[in-house]
Design an enzyme around this catalytic site. Structure first.
Site, PDB file in Angstrom:
ATOM      1  N   HIS A  30      -6.467   4.999  -7.826  1.00 49.05           N
ATOM      2  CA  HIS A  30      -6.251   4.718  -9.246  1.00 49.05           C
ATOM      3  C   HIS A  30      -7.547   4.676 -10.047  1.00 49.05           C
ATOM      4  O   HIS A  30      -7.498   4.593 -11.277  1.00 49.05           O
ATOM      5  CB  HIS A  30      -5.525   3.380  -9.417  1.00 49.05           C
ATOM      6  CG  HIS A  30      -4.104   3.388  -8.957  1.00 49.05           C
ATOM      7  ND1 HIS A  30      -3.210   4.374  -9.313  1.00 49.05           N
ATOM      8  CD2 HIS A  30      -3.429   2.534  -8.149  1.00 49.05           C
ATOM      9  CE1 HIS A  30      -2.037   4.119  -8.755  1.00 49.05           C
ATOM     10  NE2 HIS A  30      -2.151   3.031  -8.034  1.00 49.05           N
ATOM     11  N   ASP A  68       1.264   8.117  -1.599  1.00 49.57           N
ATOM     12  CA  ASP A  68       1.426   6.749  -2.079  1.00 49.57           C
ATOM     13  C   ASP A  68       2.529   6.726  -3.135  1.00 49.57           C
ATOM     14  O   ASP A  68       2.726   7.687  -3.879  1.00 49.57           O
ATOM     15  CB  ASP A  68       0.118   6.267  -2.685  1.00 49.57           C
ATOM     16  CG  ASP A  68       0.114   4.789  -3.013  1.00 49.57           C
ATOM     17  OD1 ASP A  68      -0.447   4.013  -2.227  1.00 49.57           O
ATOM     18  OD2 ASP A  68       0.656   4.408  -4.070  1.00 49.57           O
ATOM     19  N   HIS A  74       2.678   5.268  -5.854  1.00 51.13           N
ATOM     20  CA  HIS A  74       2.144   5.297  -7.209  1.00 51.13           C
ATOM     21  C   HIS A  74       1.283   6.540  -7.403  1.00 51.13           C
ATOM     22  O   HIS A  74       0.571   6.959  -6.492  1.00 51.13           O
ATOM     23  CB  HIS A  74       1.312   4.046  -7.482  1.00 51.13           C
ATOM     24  CG  HIS A  74       2.060   2.773  -7.274  1.00 51.13           C
ATOM     25  ND1 HIS A  74       1.872   1.984  -6.165  1.00 51.13           N
ATOM     26  CD2 HIS A  74       3.023   2.183  -8.012  1.00 51.13           C
ATOM     27  CE1 HIS A  74       2.676   0.930  -6.238  1.00 51.13           C
ATOM     28  NE2 HIS A  74       3.387   1.031  -7.343  1.00 51.13           N
ATOM     29  N   ASP A  80       3.465   2.168   0.649  1.00 49.70           N
ATOM     30  CA  ASP A  80       4.230   1.290  -0.222  1.00 49.70           C
ATOM     31  C   ASP A  80       5.568   1.893  -0.647  1.00 49.70           C
ATOM     32  O   ASP A  80       6.313   1.271  -1.409  1.00 49.70           O
ATOM     33  CB  ASP A  80       3.415   0.873  -1.444  1.00 49.70           C
ATOM     34  CG  ASP A  80       2.610   2.001  -2.052  1.00 49.70           C
ATOM     35  OD1 ASP A  80       2.715   3.143  -1.559  1.00 49.70           O
ATOM     36  OD2 ASP A  80       1.876   1.746  -3.017  1.00 49.70           O
TER      37      ASP A  80
END
Length: 335
Positions: free
Chosen positions: A122, A159, A161, A246
């Site tokens: 991120h 991931d 996200h 996740d």
């Protein structure tokens, strides 16, 4: 597999209520303790020069000062302590190790997997976001390019996200292909299908955003039908996996339904893609916040590379996910 690990990564401790805890790596190591084949490598931390090849100098200096002054809340989600600076350098160095061993041809039981934290995908060039300070996989990709060890790098980010930082760093670049499979309408507000790169990088970014409740069958179909063919055309020298766990069906901060066996199948697919491309393969840890499921999933991936066959997948791809895959395939074919 060979796992990159440094104790310094445990010194980044944002507090007992924060999901990105040092217990994540502790749980993984405990799960791997029964695997006699698991080998650990304490690779060197990233140098400032390697970090600055990706990140802005003013931001890096600010981050270092922030930690030296005791840390605190950088934003609502991202917290540092005094030792976070050293942990972030260690985490980035482990990712560099994974990339370099992958380029060198380590595979099979020696496939490299970096267990660094804090995670990185991120973090854009000039900021810290979403638990991330230094973009580990981007620093690793740039490292092998700058060293002349690779001409083209592919990053596959599974991931849950979207890796906004990784995408931003390479968005106008033709030598790094970024492919992300993530949950739609989750953090952050990016990763839409129309985001395909700009300038020299047009067509070198691929985003597949699945609706909540998607199972691993759709992820496998996306890898088989879209990501694999796109990377074969790109012809990378190395494939780096931003390996977040996740999306597990029991993870507390996602709504996807990937099983532990599903992650084994994802690992099998990316290995097949890398093999078909004649590329090396390395893994870099990102998210995963249910400690037991994170540890079991990494252990399952390790077991696959130790020559255990993954379970077969016979589940159908749900209609909503199938629509996303078909749109992504058409998008890639148009570029």
């Amino acid at each position: 597999m060979r796992f990159g690990h440094r104790a310094a990564c445990l010194d980044h401790d944002p507090g007992p209520r924060h999901p990105e805890s040092p217990n994540r790596v502790r749980a993984i190591r405990q799960a791997l303790a029964d695997a006699d084949s698991a080998e650990y490598v304490a690779a060197e931390p990233a140098t400032r020069e390697q970090v600055l090849a990706v990140h802005d100098e003013d931001y890096v200096a600010e981050f270092q000062r922030f930690c030296a002054n005791g840390g605190g809340s950088w934003d609502a989600d991202t917290t540092a302590v005094e030792r976070t600076w050293e942990a972030a350098l260690a985490s980035a160095g482990l990712a560099i190790w994974s990339a370099r061993r992958a380029v060198a041809g380590d595979d099979g039981t020696r496939t490299p997997f970096s267990l660094g934290r804090p995670p990185g995908h991120h973090a854009p060039a000039d900021d810290a976001r979403g638990f991330c300070f230094l973009n580990n996989v981007a620093i690793a990709a740039q490292s092998v390019l700058d060293a002349g060890l690779a001409d083209r790098v592919a990053i596959v980010d599974w991931d849950i996200h979207h890796g906004n930082g990784t995408q931003d760093i390479f968005y106008d670049r033709a030598d790094v292909y970024y492919a992300s499979i993530h949950e739609r309408d989750s953090y952050p507000p990016s990763g839409y299908i129309h985001e395909t790169g700009t300038g020299d990088g047009e067509g070198a970014t691929l985003n597949i955003a699945f609706p909540a409740g998607t199972t691993h069958s759709a992820y496998l179909a996306a890898l088989d039908e879209v990501v694999g063919p796109a990377l074969e055309r790109f012809d990378p020298d190395v494939v780096l996996v931003s390996a977040g766990f996740d999306g597990h069906e029991y993870d507390p901060i996602s709504q996807q339904r990937i099983s532990t066996d599903g992650y084994t199948l994802l690992a099998e697919r990316v290995r097949s893609i890398a093999t078909d491309c004649g590329a090396g393969l390395g893994f870099v840890l990102e998210g995963g916040y249910d400690l037991e499921m994170l540890a079991e999933s990494v252990r399952a991936v390790d077991a696959f590379f130790e020559r255990e066959r993954p379970a077969e997948d016979s589940a159908a791809v749900l209609d909503g996910a199938r629509e996303v895959i078909d749109r992504a395939r058409k998008q890639v074919e148009r570029v």
